[in-house]
Design a protein around this motif. Structure first.
Motif, PDB file in Angstrom:
ATOM      1  N   GLU A  25     -12.986 -50.080 -26.089  1.00 45.55           N
ATOM      2  CA  GLU A  25     -13.021 -51.220 -25.170  1.00 45.55           C
ATOM      3  C   GLU A  25     -12.732 -52.476 -25.978  1.00 45.55           C
ATOM      4  OE1 GLU A  25     -16.623 -51.231 -22.855  1.00 45.55           O
ATOM      5  OE2 GLU A  25     -16.723 -53.416 -22.771  1.00 45.55           O
ATOM      6  N   PHE A  80     -13.507 -55.279 -30.643  1.00 47.53           N
ATOM      7  CA  PHE A  80     -13.313 -53.915 -30.148  1.00 47.53           C
ATOM      8  C   PHE A  80     -14.658 -53.197 -30.238  1.00 47.53           C
ATOM      9  CE2 PHE A  80      -9.077 -54.825 -31.946  1.00 47.53           C
ATOM     10  CZ  PHE A  80      -8.246 -54.411 -30.920  1.00 47.53           C
ATOM     11  N   TRP A  81     -14.892 -52.282 -29.302  1.00 49.00           N
ATOM     12  CA  TRP A  81     -16.104 -51.452 -29.343  1.00 49.00           C
ATOM     13  C   TRP A  81     -15.719 -50.012 -29.054  1.00 49.00           C
ATOM     14  CZ3 TRP A  81     -15.547 -56.067 -26.815  1.00 49.00           C
ATOM     15  CH2 TRP A  81     -16.241 -57.140 -27.367  1.00 49.00           C
ATOM     16  N   TRP A 106     -22.567 -45.166 -27.968  1.00 50.24           N
ATOM     17  CA  TRP A 106     -21.792 -46.281 -28.524  1.00 50.24           C
ATOM     18  C   TRP A 106     -21.905 -46.232 -30.037  1.00 50.24           C
ATOM     19  CZ3 TRP A 106     -18.493 -49.197 -25.841  1.00 50.24           C
ATOM     20  CH2 TRP A 106     -18.596 -49.172 -24.448  1.00 50.24           C
ATOM     21  N   TYR A 140     -19.756 -59.695 -20.478  1.00 45.05           N
ATOM     22  CA  TYR A 140     -20.565 -58.738 -21.238  1.00 45.05           C
ATOM     23  C   TYR A 140     -19.698 -57.537 -21.599  1.00 45.05           C
ATOM     24  CZ  TYR A 140     -23.882 -61.471 -18.483  1.00 45.05           C
ATOM     25  OH  TYR A 140     -24.551 -62.507 -17.868  1.00 45.05           O
ATOM     26  N   PHE A 141     -19.886 -57.028 -22.812  1.00 43.88           N
ATOM     27  CA  PHE A 141     -19.076 -55.890 -23.247  1.00 43.88           C
ATOM     28  C   PHE A 141     -19.937 -54.747 -23.793  1.00 43.88           C
ATOM     29  CE2 PHE A 141     -16.095 -59.430 -23.438  1.00 43.88           C
ATOM     30  CZ  PHE A 141     -14.992 -58.884 -22.794  1.00 43.88           C
ATOM     31  N   ALA A 142     -19.312 -53.572 -23.795  1.00 47.26           N
ATOM     32  CA  ALA A 142     -19.875 -52.348 -24.381  1.00 47.26           C
ATOM     33  C   ALA A 142     -21.238 -52.014 -23.765  1.00 47.26           C
ATOM     34  CB  ALA A 142     -19.921 -52.464 -25.912  1.00 47.26           C
ATOM     35  N   TRP A 143     -22.255 -51.629 -24.592  1.00 51.29           N
ATOM     36  CA  TRP A 143     -23.521 -51.195 -23.976  1.00 51.29           C
ATOM     37  C   TRP A 143     -24.244 -52.335 -23.280  1.00 51.29           C
ATOM     38  CZ3 TRP A 143     -27.248 -54.022 -26.223  1.00 51.29           C
ATOM     39  CH2 TRP A 143     -27.221 -54.249 -27.593  1.00 51.29           C
ATOM     40  N   ARG A 175     -22.768 -54.537 -21.343  1.00 50.74           N
ATOM     41  CA  ARG A 175     -22.185 -54.482 -19.994  1.00 50.74           C
ATOM     42  C   ARG A 175     -22.838 -53.357 -19.189  1.00 50.74           C
ATOM     43  NH1 ARG A 175     -18.691 -50.986 -18.775  1.00 50.74           N
ATOM     44  NH2 ARG A 175     -17.935 -50.731 -20.898  1.00 50.74           N
ATOM     45  N   GLU A 176     -23.030 -52.212 -19.824  1.00 56.69           N
ATOM     46  CA  GLU A 176     -23.632 -51.074 -19.113  1.00 56.69           C
ATOM     47  C   GLU A 176     -25.087 -51.363 -18.726  1.00 56.69           C
ATOM     48  OE1 GLU A 176     -21.022 -47.351 -20.874  1.00 56.69           O
ATOM     49  OE2 GLU A 176     -23.006 -47.714 -21.699  1.00 56.69           O
ATOM     50  N   PHE A 187     -21.964 -59.571 -26.610  1.00 52.18           N
ATOM     51  CA  PHE A 187     -21.590 -58.188 -26.909  1.00 52.18           C
ATOM     52  C   PHE A 187     -22.313 -57.700 -28.152  1.00 52.18           C
ATOM     53  CE2 PHE A 187     -18.220 -61.322 -27.965  1.00 52.18           C
ATOM     54  CZ  PHE A 187     -18.311 -61.335 -29.352  1.00 52.18           C
ATOM     55  N   PRO A 207     -22.450 -55.915 -32.009  1.00 44.09           N
ATOM     56  CA  PRO A 207     -21.555 -56.035 -33.170  1.00 44.09           C
ATOM     57  C   PRO A 207     -20.303 -55.175 -32.952  1.00 44.09           C
ATOM     58  CG  PRO A 207     -23.816 -55.803 -33.901  1.00 44.09           C
ATOM     59  CD  PRO A 207     -23.825 -55.601 -32.409  1.00 44.09           C
ATOM     60  N   VAL A 208     -19.159 -55.711 -33.354  1.00 43.04           N
ATOM     61  CA  VAL A 208     -17.885 -55.043 -33.059  1.00 43.04           C
ATOM     62  C   VAL A 208     -17.705 -53.795 -33.926  1.00 43.04           C
ATOM     63  CG1 VAL A 208     -16.867 -57.204 -32.300  1.00 43.04           C
ATOM     64  CG2 VAL A 208     -16.557 -56.462 -34.681  1.00 43.04           C
ATOM     65  N   THR A 209     -16.931 -52.845 -33.416  1.00 44.21           N
ATOM     66  CA  THR A 209     -16.726 -51.567 -34.126  1.00 44.21           C
ATOM     67  C   THR A 209     -15.281 -51.084 -34.012  1.00 44.21           C
ATOM     68  OG1 THR A 209     -17.484 -50.392 -32.138  1.00 44.21           O
ATOM     69  CG2 THR A 209     -19.129 -50.809 -33.835  1.00 44.21           C
TER      70      THR A 209
END
Lengths: 148, 83
Positions: free
Chosen positions: A50, A121-122, A134, B5-8, B10-11, B77, B79-81
């Protein structure tokens, strides 16, 4: 500098991308990240990526500009895929070109280190057993990015 | 203000973006987190551990305590991955 930034679901053609960097260069260095098939002893079914549309492209341009300010590059290509990817598929291509090898090799290593911590990015992992998680950021990635 | 909101996160919150009118005393991303937490258990769950929250103001990474001024968009969000 010949700059190409792309965030896309589609795969990339690494051979064509590298060939496009050859004009005016003495060497081209590249890194391709691919989806692992096994994470922590569990079989991975897929990786979901994402991102933050709009910010991602800007963040990648910032990184490319920072690399170009530090090394004499003739070209820089960053292509990052998003969406659902299965083991063995390409995730990311970082390639840089320069007159001499050191600049391209160092700039490529710099960009992949920075990309892990400075672009929105995630990743989420879907395992073969039906579970998903995640991906957590790794402190060693922050350390590697900060070391530059 | 547009909040994303992003990733977890957002969930856990249950939505990817929303347009909110903020009270005048909310001036930093951290202040906004505190205000959002009080809006519902989904926000409280998403923002339970502030150490895992990063933010961007108008699409630039930003510290949680930096005043956002007249920004139009704030994103929260994990931390980015990427890479």
């Amino acid at each position: 500098m010949n700059l190409r930034i792309a965030v896309q679901e589609a795969d990339f053609d690494a051979t064509a991308e590298l060939a496009a960097l050859s004009a005016g260069a003495g060497g081209i260095a590249s890194f391709i990240g691919v989806v692992r098939g096994n994470v922590g002893g569990k079989t991975l079914a897929a990786l979901r990526l994402e991102h933050y549309p709009g910010m991602t492209e800007k963040a990648l341009e910032h990184l490319a500009d920072a690399a170009a300010a530090r090394w004499a590059l003739t070209g820089c290509t960053i292509i990052h895929r998003i969406g659902r990817l299965t083991p063995g598929q390409n995730i990311v291509l970082v390639a840089t070109a320069s007159q001499h090898r050191a600049a391209a090799l160092e700039a490529t290593a710099y960009l992949i280190d920075q990309l892990k911590t400075a672009a929105p990015f995630w990743k989420a992992e879907e395992f073969a057993d039906g579970t998903q998680a995640w991906v957590a950021a790794r402190p060693e990635d922050d350390t590697a990015a900060a070391a530059w | 203000m547009q909040i994303l909101y992003f990733a977890w996160l957002r969930e856990k919150i249950g939505l990817g973006e929303e347009l909110l009118i903020l009270p005048p005393n909310v001036t930093t991303p951290r202040g906004l987190i505190t205000w959002l937490r009080a809006r519902g258990t989904n926000y409280a769950a998403g923002f339970a551990n502030e150490a895992l929250i990063r933010c961007a103001v108008d699409q630039e990474f930003c510290a949680l305590d930096a005043p956002f001024g007249a920004a139009a968009e704030i994103a929260f969000f994990p931390p980015v991955t990427g890479g």
